[in-house]
Design an enzyme around this catalytic site. Sequence first.
Site, mmCIF file in Angstrom:
data_model
loop_
_atom_site.group_PDB
_atom_site.id
_atom_site.type_symbol
_atom_site.label_atom_id
_atom_site.label_comp_id
_atom_site.label_asym_id
_atom_site.label_seq_id
_atom_site.Cartn_x
_atom_site.Cartn_y
_atom_site.Cartn_z
ATOM 1 N N LYS A 104 0.825 -1.175 -0.128
ATOM 2 C CA LYS A 104 -0.001 0.092 -0.001
ATOM 3 C C LYS A 104 0.743 1.482 0.097
ATOM 4 O O LYS A 104 1.597 1.534 1.074
ATOM 5 C CB LYS A 104 -0.974 0.148 1.342
ATOM 6 N N LYS B 141 -2.074 -1.432 -3.821
ATOM 7 C CA LYS B 141 -2.672 -0.263 -3.769
ATOM 8 C C LYS B 141 -2.063 0.861 -4.021
ATOM 9 O O LYS B 141 -1.173 1.108 -3.060
ATOM 10 C CB LYS B 141 -3.600 -0.298 -2.572
HETATM 11 C C1 PBG Z 1 -7.762 3.287 5.294
HETATM 12 C C2 PBG Z 1 -8.276 3.108 3.718
HETATM 13 C C3 PBG Z 1 -7.790 4.160 2.815
HETATM 14 C C4 PBG Z 1 -8.200 3.605 1.618
HETATM 15 C C5 PBG Z 1 -8.796 2.316 1.802
HETATM 16 N N1 PBG Z 1 -8.612 2.138 3.195
HETATM 17 C C6 PBG Z 1 -7.121 5.318 2.886
HETATM 18 C C7 PBG Z 1 -5.871 5.647 3.272
HETATM 19 O O1 PBG Z 1 -5.081 5.090 3.409
HETATM 20 O O2 PBG Z 1 -5.538 7.072 3.519
HETATM 21 C C8 PBG Z 1 -8.317 4.442 0.251
HETATM 22 C C9 PBG Z 1 -9.230 3.841 -0.625
HETATM 23 C C10 PBG Z 1 -9.485 4.812 -1.857
HETATM 24 O O3 PBG Z 1 -8.774 5.812 -1.940
HETATM 25 O O4 PBG Z 1 -10.452 4.468 -2.688
HETATM 26 N N2 PBG Z 1 -6.568 3.177 5.858
#
Ligand code: PBG
Length: 321
Positions: free
Chosen positions: A192, A245
Amino acid sequence: MKRTRRLRKTGIIRDLVRETRLSMKELVYPIFVIEGQDIRREIPSMPDVYHVSIDRLDEEIQDILNHDIQNIMIFGVTDKKDSCATEAFVEDGIVQRAVRRVKEITDRLTVITDVCMCEYTDHGHCGILDKDGYVNNDATLKYLQKVALSHAQAGADMVAPSDMMDGRVAAIREILDENGFVNIPIMAYSAKYASSFYGPFRDAADSAPSFGDRKQYQMDPANYREAMLECELDIEEGADMIMVKPALAYLDVIKGAKERFGVPVVAYNVSGEYSMVKFAVSQGLLNEDAIYESVQSIKRAGADIIITYFAKDLKKYIDRY
Ligand code: PBG
């Protein structure tokens, strides 16, 4: 005579030789459940995506089923926040209530929950803070265990930790097993990245950090090998599937993970990737087919499962292709 002419791909022949085909079965549609009553309100930063209160979930779920969507991921939006994200793990928290409600409405959807703290902490970070303002990795793990367990107890079919703390997959596996949830798989957000493409989501989930950024625990967009390492560690800890992601800006990482590991590879086609195409289409700058093309590229790169806000839009293309 030697000929080099290629197959002329017209009509049914083009259909026959198409290498990549999306299916509704591999898509996951995220939904945003909000506190309050009688709400089904479009999220300004994400056209056609709604904030829905629990009492109106049945409408949303019906719409989802009408589009042949088979998997959803639930995010909770609340203003009940504190320093240790209590609302994230209590029995009557927003996500726990939403999961129970969805399960009452239908048994035809796989319900996945996002295990994180940032939507529930008053500082907006994904874990417990030390006095110096850094997230304390190990102190956070026991809270993530509580969150994951409470989701399983509410009836979630799978949990997806998105916090990026080290050791959280093993910690969550342990608590689930101890409580008899041996068959609840873990979809780990493994690679991520600290990405700017989460902007619209942070508006939608009210989860932007109140200070600093998430670069301490999310990955540097420049790093590919580190992503492979993160995936490997999560698999060792017991992840049933690994996630990359965002998706579109990281297709090489998806491809690499697919070639290297035996577990299913999930790609999260995030909010920024969604909204940029949606807004461009609504302005007439892009033809609507850009939607299919962008998600198809994620599949072509190797994703087995795609989490996408486009799931409803994709239905008509999938029927056609
Ligand atoms: C929670 C989370 C996030 C997303 C999914 N779970 C946000 C982040 O890390 O700031 C992002 C999903 C998206 O942008 O569609 N941590």
